[in-house]
Scaffold this active site. Structure first.
Site, PDB file in Angstrom:
ATOM      1  N   GLU A   1      47.014  50.023  27.789  1.00 45.04           N
ATOM      2  CA  GLU A   1      45.944  50.518  28.659  1.00 45.04           C
ATOM      3  C   GLU A   1      46.458  51.389  29.790  1.00 45.04           C
ATOM      4  O   GLU A   1      45.876  52.435  30.075  1.00 45.04           O
ATOM      5  CB  GLU A   1      45.181  49.330  29.291  1.00 45.04           C
ATOM      6  CG  GLU A   1      44.227  48.626  28.364  1.00 45.04           C
ATOM      7  CD  GLU A   1      43.559  47.449  29.050  1.00 45.04           C
ATOM      8  OE1 GLU A   1      42.323  47.394  29.062  1.00 45.04           O
ATOM      9  OE2 GLU A   1      44.260  46.564  29.586  1.00 45.04           O
TER      10      GLU A   1
ATOM     11  N   ARG B   1      33.990  43.997  48.246  1.00 48.90           N
ATOM     12  CA  ARG B   1      33.866  42.548  48.072  1.00 48.90           C
ATOM     13  C   ARG B   1      32.533  42.161  47.435  1.00 48.90           C
ATOM     14  O   ARG B   1      32.240  40.961  47.292  1.00 48.90           O
ATOM     15  CB  ARG B   1      34.000  41.852  49.428  1.00 48.90           C
ATOM     16  CG  ARG B   1      35.302  42.148  50.136  1.00 48.90           C
ATOM     17  CD  ARG B   1      35.336  41.523  51.496  1.00 48.90           C
ATOM     18  NE  ARG B   1      35.425  40.081  51.418  1.00 48.90           N
ATOM     19  CZ  ARG B   1      36.552  39.388  51.327  1.00 48.90           C
ATOM     20  NH1 ARG B   1      37.705  40.030  51.299  1.00 48.90           N
ATOM     21  NH2 ARG B   1      36.547  38.088  51.273  1.00 48.90           N
TER      22      ARG B   1
HETATM   23  C1  G6P Z   1      36.713  47.195  28.693  1.00 45.00           C
HETATM   24  C2  G6P Z   1      37.645  46.890  29.856  1.00 45.00           C
HETATM   25  C3  G6P Z   1      38.523  45.677  29.519  1.00 45.00           C
HETATM   26  C4  G6P Z   1      37.655  44.504  29.162  1.00 45.00           C
HETATM   27  C5  G6P Z   1      36.675  44.834  28.043  1.00 45.00           C
HETATM   28  C6  G6P Z   1      35.626  43.747  27.883  1.00 45.00           C
HETATM   29  O1  G6P Z   1      37.448  47.628  27.605  1.00 45.00           O
HETATM   30  O2  G6P Z   1      38.439  48.006  30.131  1.00 45.00           O
HETATM   31  O3  G6P Z   1      39.332  45.359  30.625  1.00 45.00           O
HETATM   32  O4  G6P Z   1      38.471  43.421  28.776  1.00 45.00           O
HETATM   33  O5  G6P Z   1      35.954  46.026  28.355  1.00 45.00           O
HETATM   34  O6  G6P Z   1      34.831  43.751  29.033  1.00 45.00           O
HETATM   35  P1  G6P Z   1      33.969  42.527  29.488  1.00 45.00           P
HETATM   36  O7  G6P Z   1      33.283  43.022  30.747  1.00 45.00           O
HETATM   37  O8  G6P Z   1      32.981  42.255  28.403  1.00 45.00           O
HETATM   38  O9  G6P Z   1      34.872  41.385  29.753  1.00 45.00           O
END
Ligand code: G6P
Length: 613
Positions: free
Chosen positions: A493, A27
């Site tokens: 993903e 949490r």
């Molecule tokens: C990674 C994660 C994604 C996310 C992206 C951007 O690829 O696996 O789930 O949307 O990063 O991350 P952020 O923390 O900048 O939203």
């Protein structure tokens, strides 16, 4: 989202608190702290050591442990005030006689704090929580018992809370209370416990009770009395837990992704909480942009990666409609190496759940250097982006463990739409009535999303029918387009299947050549002015042999008739539709991944936070 715990009547109070805090670290872990209490006094230890906070607390607490039989503990996920020892719980009143731990947000903390300071109190932290300790201090001075003091204070505060409070006046007693934030209690063999969640107590007792909203519990060694805020004694229904600890950490869900999908209504409510004042004014207090700054904006540029980019794309539709300003949405890794034209009065909005993604961080730095005003929408307090931006708009989705973003994305859309409405409010591009209508619609999205989530079985059945498919296209128009992109990304993903998201109108410019029998087309055809056009695109792929899964609004029999399979969602205004339309797409990806035996929380080759280029 923080975790709280309390115990009274135990020779192992400190161990119980520390073991429980370890179980509650999911949490948040910006800081951790405990208070141990007996007739001799209150001992408080607090540590702000990031992911190691609870472990470090365990190392240093033995010095404070003199066998006190009662105590309270907290692990923090910062919302108000930086992650620091000063802001770590438990918080004390001026006299050091009252200590408390809190999970939730006290919405009217700023006005209460001003009154307390004017009355001579000294606040030692920047948290919303601390005002509660001082309000209880004042109530105790009027001769009330601790329970009555807590009861009185709870009438004056707005927001969400789960509380554990102790006082030197009655050191065996812990008063617990709850509104919105979860709280469970239990008593066994002369000991009584409270905690935010079941895993924290599972090694101590499996027989628990769940406190309801506005109930107050008096915990004494081995006995608990529960009353309503009006003082009526009640008996919460018993809960016997049969799960093991590992499952309980995920709240009884099979994995974090499912848990986080189910937390989306809460993430929406928490992100909206406290952001509209009594006069209907949207209050985004950490934005640090004056009304004059907002009026001066001539262009808006959103930069982000991955799912956060999709949230930005949804916001573009709302921003343009509401603010009547040109809006661009860029993938951060492209923006940072381009030569973007940013006028002096450009507003650049970084969107990042982690606040650490290196491409978004660098894009924001570049924007700052060019003189633009730069803000970030982030889920992590005091992240690098939050520190470097001129202003911050926090989503309050709680920590997200699953690598594939779910609840943080819907919270980002909500936060961005609040920002859009705030700017429209200041610029006068929407009337007060229009703003009120949009805010009411945003406010109803939590319930709509909960309804969408509850239809998981129907999505699972469709996914089971399509378990052998290998080629997926996700189509949408208008706000359905970013929804389609997000649906395709989720599927890629976690299921490792090939999926592409496309605007429906673009299909005929290439992708149609790929469509053949065996291809699955998932089309977002919920309400909005472009639905008929979307259904025309659906007819085009059907005539080429694709299998069509349609996401349609409840009651839309006409649209539903065009699909081989149909996923129904409750209707919502088109600018907010992605918040709920994305739900069946998350579930669709989930069930296809599970059918393939994959770990949905930790997909191969990916990371939750990407700090490399
Ligand atoms: C990674 C994660 C994604 C996310 C992206 C951007 O690829 O696996 O789930 O949307 O990063 O991350 P952020 O923390 O900048 O939203």
């Amino acid at each position: 989202m923080c975790g709280i715990i309390g115990v009274t009547g135990s020779a192992d109070a400190l161990d119980i608190l520390l073991d429980g805090l370890e179980r509650l670290e999911y949490r948040g872990y910006d800081s951790a702290g405990v208070v141990l209490i007996d007739d001799e006094g209150i001992s408080r230890v607090r540590i702000a050591d990031g992911t190691h906070s609870v472990a470090t607390l365990r190392k240093v607490t033995p010095e404070a442990d003199h066998g006190q039989p009662a105590g309270i503990g907290h692990t923090r996920w910062a919302t108000h005030g930086h992650p620091s020892e000063r802001n770590a719980h438990p918080h004390l009143d001026c006299s050091g006689h009252v200590a408390l731990v809190h999970n939730g947000i006290i919405e009217n903390h700023a006005e209460i704090a001003a009154e307390l300071v004017a009355a001579g109190h000294t606040l030692a932290s920047d948290t919303d929580t601390e005002v509660l300790a001082h309000l209880i201090e004042d109530a105790l001075k009027t001769g009330l018992s601790l329970t009555e003091a807590v009861r009185r204070v709870l009438r004056d505060v707005r927001g969400a809370f789960a509380l554990g409070v102790v006082s030197m006046d009655d050191p065996e007693l812990i008063v617990a209370a709850r509104r919105v934030s979860p709280l469970i209690i239990g008593a066994l063999g002369g000991q009584s416990f409270l905690a935010s969640d079941i895993p924290a107590l599972l090694e101590r007792t499996r027989d628990l009770m769940v406190l309801d909203d506005d109930q107050i519990a008096e915990l004494r060694p081995g006995s608990i009395v529960v009353t309503t805020i009006d003082g009526v004694v009640v008996t919460p229904p018993p809960l016997h837990v049969t799960w093991d600890v590992e499952a309980a950490q995920m709240g009884g869900f099979d994995d974090f992704m499912t848990k986080e999908i189910h937390e989306q209504p809460q993430a929406i409510a928490d992100t909206l909480r406290g952001r509209v004042d009594a006069d209907g004014r949207i209050v985004l207090d950490q934005l640090d942009l004056s009304d004059d700054d907002l009026r001066a904006i001539t262009q808006v540029s959103v930069v982000a990666c991955g799912s956060s980019f999709h949230a930005g794309l949804v916001a573009k539709y709302a921003f343009e409609r509401w603010m009547r300003l040109p809006v661009e949405v860029d993938i951060a890794s492209e923006f940072r190496y381009r030569d973007p034209v940013l006028h002096e009065n450009a507003l650049v909005v970084g969107v990042s759940q982690s606040g650490e993604t290196v491409d978004t961080l660098q894009a924001m730095r570049k924007a700052r250097e060019s003189g633009a005003k730069v803000i970030v929408v982030s889920n992590v307090v005091d992240s690098s982006m939050a520190r470097e931006a001129h202003g911050v708009l926090y989503t309050h989705a709680g920590p997200e463990v699953g690598v594939a973003a779910t609840k943080t994305v819907v919270a980002q859309i909500v936060a961005l739409e609040l920002l859009g409405l705030r700017i429209a409010q200041v610029r006068g591009t929407l009337s007060a009535d229009e703003i009120a209508t949009e805010l009411a619609a945003l406010g109803s999205m939590g319930a709509i999303v909960a309804e969408a989530i509850a239809r998981d079985d129907a999505v699972a059945r469709v996914a089971a029918e399509l378990a052998d498919a290998r080629e997926f296209f996700f189509l949408g128009r208008g706000t359905g387009y970013p929804t389609a992109l997000e649906g395709a990304l989720k599927l890629k993903e976690i299921s490792y299947l090939h999926a592409e998201g496309y605007p429906g109108g673009e299909l005929k410019h290439g992708p149609l050549a790929v469509i053949e029998p065996g291809c699955v087309v998932v089309a977002v055809a919920t309400g909005g002015p472009l639905k008929e056009k979307m259904l025309s695109n659906v007819a085009e792929v059907k005539s080429r042999g694709a299998t069509v899964v349609l996401v349609v609004d409840d009651g839309d029999a006409l649209a539903a008739a065009s699909g081989d399979y149909v996923l129904r969602v409750p209707a919502a205004p088109v600018l907010m539709a992605p918040i709920k339309d994305v739900v069946p797409l998350q579930q669709f990806a989930y069930h296809l991944a599970r059918a393939r035996g994959l770990d949905v929380d930790r997909p191969r080759n990916l990371a939750k936070t990407v700090t490399v280029e």
